[in-house]
Design an enzyme around this catalytic site. Structure first.
Site, short mmCIF file in Angstrom:
data_model
loop_
_atom_site.label_atom_id
_atom_site.label_comp_id
_atom_site.label_asym_id
_atom_site.label_seq_id
_atom_site.Cartn_x
_atom_site.Cartn_y
_atom_site.Cartn_z
CE1 TYR A 57 12.25 25.05 26.33
CE2 TYR A 57 10.17 26.26 26.29
CZ TYR A 57 10.90 25.14 25.97
OH TYR A 57 10.33 24.12 25.27
CB SER B 260 7.86 24.87 21.67
OG SER B 260 6.83 25.35 22.50
CE LYS C 250 12.38 23.87 22.57
NZ LYS C 250 13.23 22.70 22.27
#
Ligand code: UDP
Length: 341
Positions: A151, A126, A155
């Site tokens: 979160y 992302s 990544k």
């Protein structure tokens, strides 16, 4: 024909990627624990492509189950790993669940790939890894910044895990795609985004407001340093994004990658403000959208959009669907789900 394991293949981006893979001639097996999606998605994929993907329901953070899966399926040629928890806000309250799920799943897959001799992995990363960049647009050499949420950190750490694993295991190829803001739905209106509860993301909130499920859209701040004061993002059509996975898989399987760990930005290269997106939605759908300006949302960055030169030149991929069509597809999907004509 080559067979691709798609983890998280009943989710939003996963399901669209399964369709594009099948349409490009690949066989697909989906693994998904249905923690944030429904089994009917498999039926709907079949309605679009005329081909039913294989499907197994289990949790990829369970190491024994993953190893066992690869033992039972010796015909897998490559993996696209989407399966992950993805709610930014929730990750702040449940960091261990996010780290346990998102990191263990990837490590289990990598370990099993080595064990089973599966060489190619495409990972869904992302643009969150860039934080608020100093210079725009962001290229792949723009430095990553500390993540804003657990979160986001999963990544960044997962990219590092793949990088380090590929450095140690020369026969394994990893390729991370750094998505900007995926939106839209399949033009057939058979698959799309189905957020559970109140949507966090802008476009599902817009379509639910247009459908009368939400009273009005709250725009989180119009006092940012942007032309109209609202934040800017690079909204990428989910079908375009899915096609980037197909070319990434082909690149790895044909041995065209330049190193055994690569990463690419996947966006349109164009930044749109929240107000511009709202106006594009009204224009393309003809539906009025009540909104009000409210305070800023904690953790939001001001502006980001992609430099897509590397994906254009190396992958031979570029975004094609006009934003108006993407928003119309999202609206048609919402109408279909709500039984609106
Ligand atoms: N946004 C908004 N109202 C909403 C949801 C989002 O104004 O109900 C804004 C948000 O502040 C951000 C943009 O829309 O500027 C995109 O938000 P989203 O959560 O979709 O993506 P992300 O923040 O991860 O880029």
């Amino acid at each position: 024909m080559s067979k691709i394991l798609v983890t998280g293949g009943t989710g939003f981006i996963g399901s669209h990627t399964v369709v594009e893979l099948q349409e490009a001639g690949y066989d697909v097996i989906i693994v998904d624990d249905l923690s944030n999606s429904k089994a009917e998605v498999v039926d709907n994929i079949e309605k679009i492509t005329g081909k039913r993907p294989e499907f197994e329901n289990f949790d990829l953070s369970n190491r024994a189950d993953v190893l066992n899966f690869f033992l039972r399926h010796k015909d897998i040629d490559a993996v696209i790993h989407f399966a992950a928890f993805k709610a930014v806000g929730e990750s702040v309250y449940k960091p261990l669940e996010y780290y346990r799920n998102n990191l263990n799943s990837l490590m289990n897959i990598l370990e099993s790939m080595k064990f089973a001799g599966v060489r190619n992995l495409v990972f869904s990363s992302s643009c969150t890894v860039y934080g608020q960049p100093e210079k725009l647009p962001v290229t792949e050499s723009t430095p990553r910044l500390p993540a804003e949420s657990p979160y986001g950190n999963t990544k960044t750490v997962n990219e590092d895990i793949i990088r380090d694993f590929c450095a140690a295991e020369k026969e394994i190829n990893g390729l991370a795609l750094r998505y900007f803001n995926p939106i839209g739905a399949h033009p057939s209106s058979l698959i799309g985004e189905s957020p559970v509860g109140v949507p966090n993301n802008l476009v599902p909130y817009i379509t639910q407001t247009a459908a009368g499920i939400r009273k009005e859209l709250s725009i989180f701040g119009n006092d940012y340093d942007t032309p109209d004061g609202t934040p800017i993002r690079d909204y990428i059509d989910v079908v375009d994004l899915s096609k980037a996975h197909v070319v990434a898989i082909r690149r790895l399987m044909e041995g065209k990658n330049k190193s055994n760990y690569e990463f690419f930005n996947v966006g349109t290269g164009r930044g749109l403000s929240v107000l511009e997106l709202v106006n594009a939605f009204k224009k393309s759908t003809g539906v009025d959208l009540p909104y009000k300006i409210v305070g800023r949302r904690a953790g939001d960055i001001v502006k980001i959009w992609a430099d897509t030169t590397l994906a254009n030149t190396e992958l031979g991929w570029k975004a094609e669907v006009p934003i108006e069509q993407t928003l119309l597809n999202a609206w048609n999907w919402e109408k279909k789900c709500r039984g609106i004509r």
